[in-house]
Enzyme design. Sequence first.
Site, PDB file in Angstrom:
ATOM      1  N   GLU A  52       1.053  -1.135  -0.089  1.00  0.00           N
ATOM      2  CA  GLU A  52       0.127   0.031  -0.118  1.00  0.00           C
ATOM      3  C   GLU A  52       0.732   1.190   0.030  1.00  0.00           C
ATOM      4  OE1 GLU A  52      -1.454   1.844   3.480  1.00  0.00           O
ATOM      5  OE2 GLU A  52      -1.160   0.058   4.606  1.00  0.00           O
ATOM      6  N   LYS A 186      -3.030  -1.833  15.513  1.00  0.00           N
ATOM      7  CA  LYS A 186      -2.501  -1.063  16.487  1.00  0.00           C
ATOM      8  C   LYS A 186      -3.516  -0.992  17.800  1.00  0.00           C
ATOM      9  CE  LYS A 186       1.223   1.066  14.162  1.00  0.00           C
ATOM     10  NZ  LYS A 186       1.457   1.817  13.202  1.00  0.00           N
TER      11      LYS A 186
END
Length: 333
Positions: A52, A186
């Site tokens: 990405e 995260k």
Amino acid sequence: MIRKMTYRLGRHMSAVASRTIQVRRFLHGAYFRIQPSVQEALMEGRPVVALESTIITHGMAYPQNLSMAREVEEIVTTNGAVPATVGILRGRIHIGLTDEELQFLAGSKNVVKVSRRDLPYVLSQGLSGGTTVSGTMIAAHKAGIPVFVTGGIGGVHRGGENTLDVSADLTELGRTPVAVVSAGVKSILDIGKTLEYLETQGVCVAAFGESREFPAFFSRQSGFQAPYHVHNEQEAAELIASSLGLGLSSGVLIAVPCPHEQAASGQVIEEAIQQALSEARSKGITGKEVTPFLLQKINELTNGKSLDSNIAVIQNNTRVGSCIAVALSKLRK
Ligand code: PSU
Ligand code: MN
């Protein structure tokens, strides 16, 4: 009479067919540019790894973003696959970037963060952008690339039950058949709710390695279990092959825990995460700005430690993901 009709129908059909071909050519030319190295590998059935670019344009600062992007491509090559970094340049989705194109995206301040919903606008206006996990999955699928490696995916934000801030990455995983290799999510996010949402979307989530614990990017533990775990690249490839073979239109998430060395800094980073979250709340940051704001703040608060860790984690994911892509291409031959 019947002959005449068949003739007309035949003419009609051939007009439709040629238009279809024209449209296909147009679509291909107007919206996509596939780098020759990627195109060749795809045609020959060699392994390709999609990467990405929001991570480059919005996830990290210059020049670390550029060196990270180059290193990651090199890791893919070293492990026997072809890298295809996805990004948007002047309204065209590029699958595979030249070094100049990487430099342009890494150095630009005003490019767009592009998820599924941003694509029509960015393409029609001829803009440039970094593709998120959702944007990259769409491009990878259209190009026929089944494996995509990133750092961490987006998820349900903390408080998401009130704000409805749920990353489009999760719905994309539910609707696009690409395997995403990440270090979980995260802890800026609500990990439990993220896993619930992935279940609702029908995404097969597997932790990679000996443990079923779902990793939290900087830490090998999140306190949540993934529904499954695969022991190695071969098992991961077989899982992806089953999903593709069955024609499931949903994606797969392979969650790779970070290396033990990186986990050591996890606690320090966790404290910074807490502070960054409360700053984001008090500043009223919302929408697509939230994730980039938090990442930058955490980096500032840890004096760059989180960035170093971030890069090491992405590199580790890339090694694993490339080996999965190699194993998968052997299975599909
Ligand atoms: N999480 C990270 N680093 C990132 C991102 C997420 O640890 O760079 C990026 C990815 O591109 C991901 C996107 O697809 O942020 C999700 O953004 P949002 O939360 O706005 O959906
Ligand atoms: Mn969001």
